[in-house]
Write a protein that holds these residues in place. Sequence first.
Motif, PDB file in Angstrom:
ATOM      1  N   PRO A  69     -11.311 -18.066 -10.861  1.00 32.02           N
ATOM      2  CA  PRO A  69     -11.656 -18.310  -9.164  1.00 32.02           C
ATOM      3  C   PRO A  69     -10.693 -18.239  -8.187  1.00 32.02           C
ATOM      4  CG  PRO A  69     -10.987 -19.917 -10.399  1.00 32.02           C
ATOM      5  CD  PRO A  69     -11.532 -19.370 -11.849  1.00 32.02           C
ATOM      6  N   GLY A  70     -10.240 -16.825  -8.762  1.00 31.56           N
ATOM      7  CA  GLY A  70      -9.602 -15.687  -8.359  1.00 31.56           C
ATOM      8  C   GLY A  70      -9.999 -15.076  -7.110  1.00 31.56           C
ATOM      9  N   ALA A  71      -9.261 -14.754  -5.830  1.00 29.25           N
ATOM     10  CA  ALA A  71      -9.665 -13.733  -4.400  1.00 29.25           C
ATOM     11  C   ALA A  71      -8.612 -13.263  -4.292  1.00 29.25           C
ATOM     12  CB  ALA A  71      -9.271 -14.976  -3.764  1.00 29.25           C
ATOM     13  N   TYR A  72      -8.879 -11.961  -3.062  1.00 27.72           N
ATOM     14  CA  TYR A  72      -8.319 -11.264  -2.810  1.00 27.72           C
ATOM     15  C   TYR A  72      -8.042 -10.734  -1.252  1.00 27.72           C
ATOM     16  CZ  TYR A  72      -7.493  -6.031  -1.031  1.00 27.72           C
ATOM     17  OH  TYR A  72      -7.024  -5.251  -0.352  1.00 27.72           O
ATOM     18  N   LEU A  73      -7.327 -11.044  -1.068  1.00 26.27           N
ATOM     19  CA  LEU A  73      -6.353 -11.012  -0.038  1.00 26.27           C
ATOM     20  C   LEU A  73      -6.131  -9.432   0.664  1.00 26.27           C
ATOM     21  CD1 LEU A  73      -5.639 -13.661  -0.991  1.00 26.27           C
ATOM     22  CD2 LEU A  73      -5.165 -14.042   1.316  1.00 26.27           C
ATOM     23  N   GLN A  74      -6.101  -8.737   1.794  1.00 22.45           N
ATOM     24  CA  GLN A  74      -5.543  -7.780   2.343  1.00 22.45           C
ATOM     25  C   GLN A  74      -5.012  -7.682   3.320  1.00 22.45           C
ATOM     26  OE1 GLN A  74      -7.289  -3.344   2.704  1.00 22.45           O
ATOM     27  NE2 GLN A  74      -6.936  -3.448   4.226  1.00 22.45           N
ATOM     28  N   LEU A  75      -3.031  -7.693   3.425  1.00 26.24           N
ATOM     29  CA  LEU A  75      -2.477  -8.081   4.701  1.00 26.24           C
ATOM     30  C   LEU A  75      -2.402  -7.023   5.366  1.00 26.24           C
ATOM     31  CD1 LEU A  75       0.060 -10.448   3.168  1.00 26.24           C
ATOM     32  CD2 LEU A  75      -1.839 -11.594   3.466  1.00 26.24           C
ATOM     33  N   GLN A  76      -2.374  -7.292   7.256  1.00 25.39           N
ATOM     34  CA  GLN A  76      -2.246  -6.434   7.587  1.00 25.39           C
ATOM     35  C   GLN A  76      -1.073  -7.149   9.085  1.00 25.39           C
ATOM     36  OE1 GLN A  76      -3.020  -2.777   8.718  1.00 25.39           O
ATOM     37  NE2 GLN A  76      -1.544  -3.004   9.439  1.00 25.39           N
ATOM     38  N   ILE A  77       0.126  -5.809   9.044  1.00 29.57           N
ATOM     39  CA  ILE A  77       1.484  -6.696   9.582  1.00 29.57           C
ATOM     40  C   ILE A  77       0.688  -7.648  11.056  1.00 29.57           C
ATOM     41  CG2 ILE A  77       3.813  -6.062  10.653  1.00 29.57           C
ATOM     42  CD1 ILE A  77       4.673  -4.812   7.825  1.00 29.57           C
TER      43      ILE A  77
ATOM     44  N   ASN B  16       0.916  -1.158   0.174  1.00 31.80           N
ATOM     45  CA  ASN B  16       0.237  -0.033   0.180  1.00 31.80           C
ATOM     46  C   ASN B  16       1.118   1.228   0.228  1.00 31.80           C
ATOM     47  OD1 ASN B  16      -1.353   1.949   1.659  1.00 31.80           O
ATOM     48  ND2 ASN B  16      -3.396   0.973   1.208  1.00 31.80           N
ATOM     49  N   THR B  17       0.311   2.027  -0.770  1.00 28.58           N
ATOM     50  CA  THR B  17       1.561   3.389  -1.080  1.00 28.58           C
ATOM     51  C   THR B  17       1.232   4.209   0.451  1.00 28.58           C
ATOM     52  OG1 THR B  17      -0.523   4.915  -2.597  1.00 28.58           O
ATOM     53  CG2 THR B  17       1.315   3.445  -3.478  1.00 28.58           C
ATOM     54  N   SER B  18       0.110   4.343   0.988  1.00 25.29           N
ATOM     55  CA  SER B  18       0.196   5.048   1.702  1.00 25.29           C
ATOM     56  C   SER B  18      -0.039   4.550   3.524  1.00 25.29           C
ATOM     57  CB  SER B  18      -1.135   5.470   2.282  1.00 25.29           C
ATOM     58  OG  SER B  18      -2.302   4.789   2.039  1.00 25.29           O
ATOM     59  N   ASP B  19      -0.187   3.116   3.317  1.00 26.37           N
ATOM     60  CA  ASP B  19       0.407   2.548   4.578  1.00 26.37           C
ATOM     61  C   ASP B  19       0.818   1.425   4.212  1.00 26.37           C
ATOM     62  OD1 ASP B  19       0.228   1.606   6.941  1.00 26.37           O
ATOM     63  OD2 ASP B  19      -1.394   0.830   7.590  1.00 26.37           O
ATOM     64  N   PRO B  20       2.182   1.896   4.234  1.00 30.43           N
ATOM     65  CA  PRO B  20       3.327   0.803   4.041  1.00 30.43           C
ATOM     66  C   PRO B  20       3.404  -1.142   4.952  1.00 30.43           C
ATOM     67  CG  PRO B  20       4.939   1.278   4.708  1.00 30.43           C
ATOM     68  CD  PRO B  20       3.453   2.458   5.003  1.00 30.43           C
ATOM     69  N   ASN B  21       2.352  -0.831   6.147  1.00 29.21           N
ATOM     70  CA  ASN B  21       2.041  -2.257   6.722  1.00 29.21           C
ATOM     71  C   ASN B  21       1.084  -2.753   6.443  1.00 29.21           C
ATOM     72  OD1 ASN B  21       4.445  -1.349   8.445  1.00 29.21           O
ATOM     73  ND2 ASN B  21       2.865  -0.007  10.057  1.00 29.21           N
ATOM     74  N   VAL B  22       0.387  -2.611   5.254  1.00 29.67           N
ATOM     75  CA  VAL B  22      -1.042  -2.786   4.635  1.00 29.67           C
ATOM     76  C   VAL B  22       0.193  -3.239   2.922  1.00 29.67           C
ATOM     77  CG1 VAL B  22      -3.006  -2.969   3.367  1.00 29.67           C
ATOM     78  CG2 VAL B  22      -2.708  -1.429   5.722  1.00 29.67           C
ATOM     79  N   ILE B  23      -0.713  -5.441   3.078  1.00 29.15           N
ATOM     80  CA  ILE B  23      -0.276  -5.352   1.275  1.00 29.15           C
ATOM     81  C   ILE B  23      -1.701  -6.078   0.757  1.00 29.15           C
ATOM     82  CG2 ILE B  23       1.446  -7.598   0.676  1.00 29.15           C
ATOM     83  CD1 ILE B  23       2.829  -5.317   1.809  1.00 29.15           C
ATOM     84  N   HIS B  24      -1.346  -5.564  -0.640  1.00 27.03           N
ATOM     85  CA  HIS B  24      -2.569  -5.895  -1.223  1.00 27.03           C
ATOM     86  C   HIS B  24      -2.476  -7.421  -2.156  1.00 27.03           C
ATOM     87  CE1 HIS B  24      -4.590  -2.372   0.039  1.00 27.03           C
ATOM     88  NE2 HIS B  24      -3.781  -1.715  -0.685  1.00 27.03           N
ATOM     89  N   MET B  25      -2.930  -7.833  -2.459  1.00 21.71           N
ATOM     90  CA  MET B  25      -2.603  -9.531  -2.863  1.00 21.71           C
ATOM     91  C   MET B  25      -3.560  -9.996  -3.374  1.00 21.71           C
ATOM     92  SD  MET B  25      -0.525 -12.147  -0.736  1.00 21.71           S
ATOM     93  CE  MET B  25      -1.194 -13.354   0.097  1.00 21.71           C
ATOM     94  N   THR B  26      -3.754 -10.747  -4.804  1.00 17.16           N
ATOM     95  CA  THR B  26      -4.473 -11.524  -5.476  1.00 17.16           C
ATOM     96  C   THR B  26      -4.091 -12.664  -6.050  1.00 17.16           C
ATOM     97  OG1 THR B  26      -4.307 -11.219  -7.464  1.00 17.16           O
ATOM     98  CG2 THR B  26      -5.906  -9.445  -6.277  1.00 17.16           C
ATOM     99  N   GLN B  27      -4.774 -13.568  -5.497  1.00 17.63           N
ATOM    100  CA  GLN B  27      -4.209 -15.223  -6.194  1.00 17.63           C
ATOM    101  C   GLN B  27      -5.265 -15.696  -7.597  1.00 17.63           C
ATOM    102  OE1 GLN B  27      -5.723 -17.460  -2.024  1.00 17.63           O
ATOM    103  NE2 GLN B  27      -7.259 -18.375  -3.322  1.00 17.63           N
TER     104      GLN B  27
END
Length: 424
Positions: A270-278, A240-251
């Motif tokens: 059948p893909g999916a979206y995940l938002q990761l938070q440290i 994430n550009t505004s919060d480096p502790n957040v990661i966006h990713m799709t599978q």
Amino acid sequence: MEYLSTGANCQLPQEFRGQWIASDLGEVTFQTNTMATAKSVVNFGPRMFTCATKVGEQYLLTSDVFNFYGSPFQLGLCWEFKKISETQFIYYTAMDVLPNTANARILFRLNPANFNLTRDCQFKSSYDPWQSRVLLKSGAAIASQCPQTIQANFTYTFDSGSGNRCPGNTSLDICSDATAMVFNYNLCTVEQGYSATGSLTCVHQKQYNGQIYLIVFNNDQNTPDEVTRFRFTCYVIQQNTSDPNVIHMTQYPQACLDDVLQTSVQVVSPGAYLQLQISSSGFCGLQEKKKDQSLDSVVSAGAIAAIAAVFGTFVMFLSTVTGVKLYKKCKHHSVKPVQSESVSSLASFDRVQSMFSLDGRISPFSLRPTLSEIAYKRFGSSTEEFDYMNHDADDLSLCDSIDDDNNSFNDVDLSINRSNVTEK
């Protein structure tokens, strides 16, 4: 120069003999010039491919002829291989996605197909990341660092099209082992990476337009069916550009889609979206780096202190030795007698022009006679000559300087107290 090989002269790489796992085909078995799939290729059933044409590492493979809706068809594969190790290759699919399929880069044509490497394949010097696939030797160990961007402990949300399916506690560990992504299914049972266990190993990654394309290997003991569970999954990742502790990713299963159908924040089924938070203090790599830097700082400070202590001790030792030597020299120093002068009486003694004053040893303005003057008056002149030692005069000046400035040594009495001498 690379030569064209066709027919019986077209052979697959020697290392390929035996069983392998291909990203978009599952288990395959190689022989000298053939590759057989264990599972269905798209909806066309298991197929046997034969090496038709080869130029360098570029291959055109053609399938056996099969019936599909009552007509004979044939499949073609345009693959270029890149060797990573004896047990791992990357193969680039130099074809467009077959229409009406999710992500099958394959040629499909009525028999006789007459596939041609030059006409039908799109080989090039650089490939897009969504054209990358992995070919892995069955049973081989794999270990590749996951991207530094995701080396941390995370909580996450998961959305496959109907909202967040993991609203409670979640855990993704990419810190304990930087080569593996481990999802905790005890906290959220929704499967990740099309894996029954949630254990995935990083295999191949490539950066493209600020995003990371990551292919992972599913560590499930049971062979995935390549329908609902898959041996390989591709992630598109971006911080994430505004919060480096957040990661966006799709599978997406098997291989990534192009950058229209899949980005780090959107993907088709059948893909999916995940938002990761440290969930812990920073990224694993940064934590280790800080620890190393702290240790280096402590070591450096200790080393500097030790060097300073040794240098200070040496200076003190050198000063002490020098001082003792000077002290001893001054203490044992004696004034050399000067050559006498011929004068008739003490009263007529010219102190201003006398050698006693000219040599700098007495003041010509002193009101009291010196010991030498008294001795001359009593005993007369002497014929004995005395040799000057010029360096002794320097010793006197040095000793006087030490005695006056530093008070480091005991007073050195180099003269007689004239107040106690009387003339008889």
